[in-house]
Design a protein around this motif. Structure first.
Motif, short mmCIF file in Angstrom:
data_model
loop_
_atom_site.label_atom_id
_atom_site.label_comp_id
_atom_site.label_asym_id
_atom_site.label_seq_id
_atom_site.Cartn_x
_atom_site.Cartn_y
_atom_site.Cartn_z
N ARG A 266 0.92 -1.38 0.25
CA ARG A 266 0.38 -0.03 0.16
C ARG A 266 0.83 1.16 0.14
NH1 ARG A 266 -3.23 -3.37 2.94
NH2 ARG A 266 -5.98 -3.65 2.02
N ILE A 268 2.15 4.39 1.35
CA ILE A 268 2.04 5.44 2.92
C ILE A 268 2.98 6.68 2.89
CG2 ILE A 268 2.74 2.90 4.40
CD1 ILE A 268 5.25 3.58 4.36
N GLY A 269 2.89 6.85 1.50
CA GLY A 269 3.16 8.49 1.86
C GLY A 269 3.43 8.98 -0.03
N HIS A 270 3.29 10.43 -0.31
CA HIS A 270 3.17 11.12 -1.52
C HIS A 270 4.66 11.99 -1.02
CE1 HIS A 270 -0.86 10.55 -2.54
NE2 HIS A 270 -0.05 10.03 -2.90
N LEU A 278 6.35 6.49 -1.26
CA LEU A 278 6.93 4.90 -0.31
C LEU A 278 5.21 4.76 -0.76
CD1 LEU A 278 8.31 6.69 2.81
CD2 LEU A 278 9.46 5.85 0.97
N VAL A 279 5.91 3.23 -0.60
CA VAL A 279 4.94 2.16 -0.17
C VAL A 279 5.63 0.70 0.97
CG1 VAL A 279 4.02 2.14 -2.29
CG2 VAL A 279 5.99 0.68 -1.87
N ILE A 333 -2.88 7.70 -0.85
CA ILE A 333 -2.26 7.20 0.50
C ILE A 333 -3.52 6.29 0.50
CG2 ILE A 333 -1.43 7.38 2.70
CD1 ILE A 333 -0.16 10.48 2.10
N PRO B 88 5.58 5.42 8.68
CA PRO B 88 3.95 6.65 8.49
C PRO B 88 2.93 5.92 8.36
CG PRO B 88 5.70 5.79 6.56
CD PRO B 88 6.00 5.12 7.92
N PHE B 91 -3.12 2.90 6.55
CA PHE B 91 -4.27 2.90 6.81
C PHE B 91 -5.02 1.79 6.98
CE2 PHE B 91 -4.57 7.72 4.45
CZ PHE B 91 -3.65 7.89 5.37
N ASP B 112 2.86 12.01 8.96
CA ASP B 112 3.97 12.47 8.27
C ASP B 112 3.25 12.97 6.85
OD1 ASP B 112 3.68 10.80 5.48
OD2 ASP B 112 5.70 11.00 6.21
N ASN B 113 1.10 12.96 7.34
CA ASN B 113 0.11 13.92 6.34
C ASN B 113 -0.85 13.95 6.67
OD1 ASN B 113 -1.70 11.20 5.50
ND2 ASN B 113 0.81 10.90 5.05
#
Lengths: 372, 372
Positions: A266, A268-270, A278-279, A333, B88, B91, B112-113
């Protein structure tokens, strides 16, 4: 608890197996080997599960190869027999090999040096049993084995055959050099060379009067595209074909639709400033294989040929476009991505459990053998 | 069954841990961090065992970092608390994070988001509890985190602080960029930069009236050679130091005598025509890390600086001299070699069990956490 759920619900990273593809790969290899006129001794090193062993042997639970004694133990406990431990006899494991030889109908070991033979001689089997031994021949692969052109190969075969405590069962060669091939023609050239080398060695054995009923070569590329002469061998022993992977596709062993396994991950970040996602899949979920081998990096991101997995740390993977700007709105995300592993043996080895699905719905969980 | 036996008797490949070195590494880091005037929150991602958690926390079983929920689960079950899941927020794992937050005194998550914050807002905790949240800051490391220079970092901190359902506990930065360093001077430059960036951010928070009691940076290189300013942080969070490895030695974090772990392997074949030994450790026993990083290849062969581990397949490793002809008589088939891993986190991750020894005699076996 997961059976009946869609794979999209699984916590990631997760290793999934498409049961329909696995069954098709198993059946196709069995049929192909039968059509060739020889026998299949599938290698368990890739899936390492009883369930795959069942499918790969067509339910007979006979005639398999293992790469570790941990596999041998688990498969023996699972009712499998005619197990070839196709590994240069490790001297610290002679006693356990002896126990397996005494317990099973046909537990078989492999040697490529006289010292190993001496180890077998020193450990007599109970009940008048003889060690069942394969000689490993190196037919230009360059890993284990006595070189097929080396006079010592014939000497060792004779020594095995002459020793009362052991029985020379077969000649074994692994054409791992097919992994350097690109395309069917190159694969078949290596398959032919290896087959010819083994068959010539079998002829030599006959000439000098050494009894040796079996011969076997294998690798997923060569067995996916066999040459007719392989029908003259008594068996072949591929393993990876049950899952296949991106590497096998690049070699030319299979097509994308033959690859049965994925690592789901999945977002987890942009990180727009460096044009990266990030995955939640690092090297613990995928392994570090494939460095520099594919334009798409460490894996193929299914359905996104424009993406590249550029790096991994323990639990993080970095994905960016091969070129241009990433449209982050396409990858919210929390959204799921499906990674086609470069080397399925390696990715599978990172997972304590496989989630098996049929058309995306989970039908079983499989627990692979770990350790040695 | 192995306790009391010498490590030389273990079947190979096997992962061994020197308990004296582990204890010394644990104590040294605790003392060093105390002398610095801050607190240690050790990272469990490397050893992944309760026993190491015990040693790293000095027996308090409080204040640790984990990289996966599998670790969080096992450590919580083992009586650990004050656990920071420094990842992070994924979800798909919000519900399990909520359960852990409700169950433990201080289970802490990281964001972080803003989307992650929204996920926390939507899942209220039982018993009037508030989510304990760290903000991940990227201080030039370039993995997860909001860049410390980005105005959004302050905005996100404010948003966390303002939300009723959550509590801003701390600011977290990982100076993984120390892994590119060579030598103490370079390490300390990064340690200083990261510390300064975090402390400046803490100042900014204070200026705008945002309450945030804690700050933490970490990486084994920076915490092995801390700069005095790190004492102004409320805590630091290294992990690998408990084992160390060849990579840390190359970076300059440790010396050879600080490396607590080995992968033991045995010689399984002599191949004089290609000047190579085969050993029974492939990438399932060592991992594929370190490609091209060391003159000695994939590992350091302890006591044999003239040897190089040039390649591995699943269960085979190839060792040859860095130059010249190998004296095979020094390495009889069956003899033991001790490999110093390049990356101990990665090698440890390949093993279902660690064999713990004191002066070469096995004193315990440890079972690390696997999966996610």
């Amino acid at each position: 608890m997961w059976v009946g759920q869609p794979v999209e619900k699984l916590p990631t990273p997760v290793f999934t197996v498409d049961i329909d593809i696995v069954k098709r790969n198993a059946r196709k290899m069995r049929e192909q080997v039968q059509a060739l006129g020889t026998h299949l001794r599938p290698h368990m090193k890739t899936p390492k599960t009883l369930e795959c062993g069942d499918l790969m042997t067509g339910g007979t639970r006979r005639q398999i190869v293992v790469s570790t004694l941990a596999e041998a133990r688990v498969f023996a406990d699972g009712g499998f027999d005619d197990i070839l431990y196709a590994y240069p006899l490790p001297f610290d494991k002679v006693e356990e090999c002896a126990t397996l030889s005494e317990r099973l109908e046909a537990f078989q070991v492999m040697v490529d040096n006289p010292e190993a033979l001496e180890q077998l001689r020193k450990r007599k089997l109970a009940g008048g049993k003889r060690w069942l031994v394969w000689l490993k021949l190196d037919c230009e692969n360059g890993r284990a084995g006595v070189r097929h052109t080396d006079p010592e190969a014939l000497e060792l075969a004779k020594a095995i055959a002459q020793l009362e405590e052991v029985e020379l069962v077969g000649i074994y060669a692994h054409c791992g050099n097919t992994y350097n091939c690109r395309g069917v023609q190159e694969i078949q050239a290596i398959a032919q060379e290896t087959t010819t080398a083994v068959l010539q060695f079998m002829d030599k054995l006959q000439t000098v009067g050494v009894q040796c009923p079996k011969s076997s070569i294998g690798s997923t590329p060569s067995c996916s595209h066999p040459v007719p002469d392989m029908g003259k061998l008594s068996e072949v022993h591929p393993g990876n074909y049950i899952f296949y992977d991106a590497q096998q596709m690049l070699i030319g062993s299979c097509k994308m639709e033959d690859i049965a396994v994925r690592v789901l991950t999945r977002v987890i970040g942009h990180y727009p400033h460096r044009n990266q996602l990030l995955v939640d899949c690092g090297w613990t979920g995928l392994s570090l294989h494939s460095f520099g081998q594919m334009p798409s990096g460490y894996a193929i991101v299914e359905g996104h040929p424009d993406l590249k997995m550029v790096g991994m740390t323990q639990e993080h993977g970095r994905i960016e476009p091969i070129s241009g700007q990433l449209d982050f709105s396409k990858f919210p995300i929390g959204s799921l991505l499906s990674l086609v592993p470069y080397h399925s043996c390696a990715s599978a080895a990172m997972h304590p459990i496989y989630y098996v699905h049929k058309e995306g719905k989970i039908v079983a969980t499989w627990t692979p053998v770990r350790g040695w």
